[in-house]
Scaffold this active site. Structure first.
Site, PDB file in Angstrom:
ATOM      1  CG  ASN A  82      25.628  62.233  35.653  1.00 55.29           C
ATOM      2  OD1 ASN A  82      25.375  62.871  34.637  1.00 55.29           O
ATOM      3  ND2 ASN A  82      25.949  62.824  36.786  1.00 55.29           N
ATOM      4  CG  ASP A  84      29.512  61.833  34.031  1.00 53.84           C
ATOM      5  OD1 ASP A  84      28.304  61.969  34.254  1.00 53.84           O
ATOM      6  OD2 ASP A  84      30.133  62.534  33.202  1.00 53.84           O
ATOM      7  CD  GLU A  92      27.181  66.722  35.252  1.00 56.13           C
ATOM      8  OE1 GLU A  92      27.217  65.472  35.298  1.00 56.13           O
ATOM      9  OE2 GLU A  92      26.392  67.342  34.503  1.00 56.13           O
TER      10      GLU A  92
END
Length: 586
Positions: free
Chosen positions: A271, A313, A187
Site C-alpha cells: 500500500n 490498504d 505503515e
C-alpha cells in the site's frame, strides 16, 4: 456494464494445461512455495483422500518462541529447517534420527528495538535452501547465508534501517546466483524496494524502488506495460504530490514468482502511505500493483496497478501463481492472483494484460474491473473522507485474502484460497510523518462479513472464473494452503485445528487440534524412511492473531488496527504457542 466486465472471461474457452515451474526433487521442500510457480503442490501421493483419515502425529518440536509462526518448514538433505518469529532463531532438525533431534541452532541476535517498529507482530515467513546453503531474513533488516550442514554463518548483509521504521519479514527467493529480498514498514512511511544480492558474497547487485524517478525504479527502454495509464516518464514521482513518494510505502514483503522460460520475476508492491488517501492525490505509482522484472539486472518489463490510489490498504503483495491455460484455443502463460481487493485476477504474464477479474468475496468498495483500461472501478460512497465514518467497507483492510498463500493442483486444476470474510467501518484523519513512528491516518473497526462467518476456504476454478466449492470457517483462515497429488488439501485454523479436506469436493477428511492457532504454511516431504510427512508450525499471531500474541485489550474496539472488534473471542479459543507438528500414516 460492471456485470459485463466481470463475466468477460466467459467469452473464452479456458483449460489449464500445466504449471510453469522448475521441477525440484519430489521428496524435498526447499522454498516456502516449493517451486518457482508458487503452486505449493506436493507430487507425493502416499497420503491420499482415502487414507488421510488415519493420519497420526509423528513428532513435535517446541520453538521456545510465543509469537506468530508464519514460516514454512523447509526440507533438504534429510534435514528440516525452521525460522522462528523474532528473535529469528534457526533450527536444523535431523530427520535420520528418531524424534528429529537438533543438529544445530543459529541465533542471529537481531537488534531488539526492531520489535518496536514491526507493524503486525514479529513474524518471519521462512527460509530457502539452495546448493547446501540456507538463506533467511531477520527482523532488523539483515539477510543471512548459512552453511546448511553446520549452521556456520557464511555472510550477512544489512539492507535497511529500523530507525526509519523499516523491517524485514518476507522469505527470500534464490534465482540463479541472486538472493531476492524486500522490505516491510509501509505503515511507517518506509519507501519500498526489492533488492538482489550476490548469493556467494551478500554484495548488493541491484535495488529497485517502488516509488520515485524511473532511474530508481529501474524503468528503462525495455519497460512496456500493457495499459496506457502505466506509461510515461517518472510516473513514480508525478503521480504523487510534491515529494510524498519519498515516504510513500510500496514495500515488498510477499512472495516472489519466477518463470525460467521468460526469465522474469513477478512480485507485488504494498500500500501507499499514509492510509489516508486525501494526503496523496494521484495514482501513487508504483504501489499496490505487480511488477515483472529481469532477475539479472532488475530492469522492469511491465507493471499493472491492481488498486490505483489505494483507498483501503489493499496492497498488491499477494502471491502470483504461474500456470498455463488455453484461451480461444491458443496457449497463454498467465498469473493467477487472488487480491486483497476481492478479485481473482488472471493476467497474461508476458504482457501484463488482465484477462479476467472476478469477485471471490463480498465487495462494496468497487463495482468491477474495466478490462479495456485495466482500472478498478471504485464505489464513490466508500471513498474515505476525513471527519466522517465510512461504514460497511467490504473487504476490510486485510482484504478478502491477505498474505496467507493459496495452493494450486495441476490434477484438479483448482486454486485453493485460504481467506477471510471481513468488513469494516473506517475514519481517516490528517497525519504527520515522523521517522520511525506510525504514519497511517486511519482508525478501523472490523466486523464479520455477510453471513457472519469470519473465514473461508475457496476452491477456485481459474478456467471457469468461479468457485468450485467453499468451506466456511468461524475464524479467518490465516494459514497457507497445501495441495498434494493424493488429492488432499491441508490448512490450519486460528483456533488450532489442522485440517485435511478432499481436493475435489472440500469434504472434511481429518483434523487434529494443535496447542495454538495456526497461521503457518504447511509443507510435505519424504523422510529417509520413504514415508510421506506433513509439517506445519503452530503459533497464533500475525495481524489477525496479535490480539492473543500481543495480549491486546479488546475493550478498545479499534485496537490491533481494527481486529480487536472482530476477534474479541480469540483469547477464549486459543492461546500463545510455538511448535512444529509433523504427521504421517501409521
Amino acid at each position: 456494464m460492471a456485470l459485463r466486465v466481470l463475466l468477460a472471461i466467459g467469452l473464452f474457452t479456458v483449460t489449464a494445461v500445466g504449471a510453469a515451474q522448475e521441477t525440484p526433487d519430489a521428496g524435498n521442500w526447499t522454498m516456502p512455495a516449493r517451486d518457482y510457480a508458487n503452486t505449493r503442490f506436493s507430487p507425493l501421493e502416499q497420503i491420499n483422500a482415502s487414507n488421510v483419515g488415519t493420519l497420526k502425529l509423528a513428532w513435535t518440536f517446541s520453538t521456545g518462541v510465543l509469537r506468530g509462526h508464519e514460516a514454512a518448514p523447509i526440507v533438504a538433505d534429510n534435514t528440516l529447517f525452521i525460522v522462528t518469529p523474532y528473535p529469528n532463531l534457526v533450527y536444523a532438525l535431523d530427520l535420520t534420527q528418531p524424534g528429529a533431534p537438533v543438529k544445530w541452532k543459529f541465533s542471529p541476535n537481531p537488534v531488539s528495538s526492531a520489535q518496536g517498529v514491526a507493524c503486525c507482530d514479529l513474524v518471519n515467513r521462512g527460509a530457502v535452501w539452495s546448493n547446501g546453503r540456507l538463506f533467511f531474513n531477520a527482523l532488523d533488516n539483515q539477510t543471512f547465508a548459512l552453511d546448511a550442514r553446520t549452521g556456520t554463518e557464511l555472510w550477512r548483509a544489512r539492507l535497511g534501517d529500523i530507525r526509519h521504521g523499516e523491517t524485514m519479514t518476507m522469505a527470500p527467493l534464490i534465482v540463479k546466483d541472486r538472493v531476492l529480498v524486500g522490505n516491510s514498514g509501509g505503515e511507517y512511511g518506509v519507501r519500498g524496494w526489492l533488492t538482489a544480492l550476490d548469493a556467494n558474497t551478500g554484495r548488493m547487485v541491484w535495488r529497485a524502488y517502488s516509488t520515485g524517478p524511473d532511474s530508481d525504479v529501474l524503468i528503462g527502454p525495455s519497460f512496456r506495460p500493457f495499459y496506457p495509464s502505466d506509461r510515461g516518464k517518472d510516473l513514480g514521482t508525478s503521480t504523487w504530490p510534491g515529494e510524498a513518494w519519498k515516504i510513500g510505502g510500496g514495500t515488498v514483503w510477499g512472495f516472489i514468482s519466477y518463470d525460467p522460460t521468460l526469465d522474469l520475476l513477478f512480485y507485488g508492491t504494498a500500500n501507499p502511505g499514509p492510509w489516508n488517501p486525501t494526503q496523496r492525490p494521484g495514482d501513487n505509482k508504483w504501489t499496490s500493483g505487480l511488477f515483472a522484472r529481469d532477475p539479472a539486472s532488475g530492469e522492469a518489463r511491465w507493471f499493472y496497478q491492481l488498486s490505483p490510489h489505494d483507498l483501503h490498504d489493499y496492497d498488491g503483495v499477494n502471491e502470483n501463481i504461474l500456470i498455463d491455460v488455453a484461451i480461444g484455443g491458443s496457449p497463454r502463460r498467465v498469473i493467477v492472483h487472488p487480491d486483497r481487493n476481492g478479485y481473482v485476477y488472471v493476467i497474461d504474464r508476458e504482457r501484463g494484460e488482465v484477462l479476467s477479474a472476478t469477485p471471490f468475496a463480498p465487495i462494496t468498495t468497487s463495482t468491477g474491473v474495466d478490462l479495456q483500461t485495466g482500472r478498478l472501478r471504485y464505489a464513490p460512497d466508500k471513498d474515505p473522507q476525513p471527519g466522517r465514518t465510512v461504514r460497511d467497507i467490504c473487504p476490510a483492510s486485510p482484504g478478502a485474502k491477505d498474505w496467507q498463500p493459496a495452493a494450486y493442483s495441476p490434477r484438479t486444476r483448482l486454486v485453493y484460497i485460504p481467506h477471510q470474510n471481513l468488513c469494516q467501518d473506517a475514519e481517516t484523519a490528517q497525519t504527520s510523518y515522523i521517522a520511525g513512528t506510525p504514519y497511517v491516518g486511519a482508525t478501523l473497526k472490523m466486523k464479520p462479513g455477510p453471513g457472519g462467518k469470519r473465514g473461508r476456504v475457496t476452491a477456485w476454478d481459474p478456467a471457469a472464473a468461479k468457485a468450485a466449492w467453499t468451506i466456511d470457517e468461524d475464524l479467518p483462515v490465516w494459514s497457507g494452503a497445501l495441495a498434494t497429488a493424493g488429492d488432499v488439501v491441508f490448512y490450519g485454523a486460528m483456533d488450532g485445528w489442522f485440517k485435511a479436506v478432499d481436493a475435489k469436493t472440500g469434504k472434511l477428511l481429518w483434523q487434529f487440534k494443535t496447542g495454538s492457532g495456526i497461521v503457518g504454511q504447511p509443507t510435505s516431504y519424504r523422510g529417509p524412511d520413504g514415508k510421506q510427512y506433513i509439517a506445519v508450525l503452530s503459533g497464533v499471531g500475525g495481524w489477525a492473531g496479535t490480539v492473543v500474541a500481543n495480549d491486546i485489550d479488546t475493550r478498545d474496539q479499534t485496537a490491533a488496527t481494527g481486529f480487536a472488534n472482530v476477534l474479541p473471542d480469540l483469547k477464549q479459543k486459543t492461546q500463545k504457542g510455538g511448535a512444529l507438528y509433523v504427521f504421517s500414516l501409521p
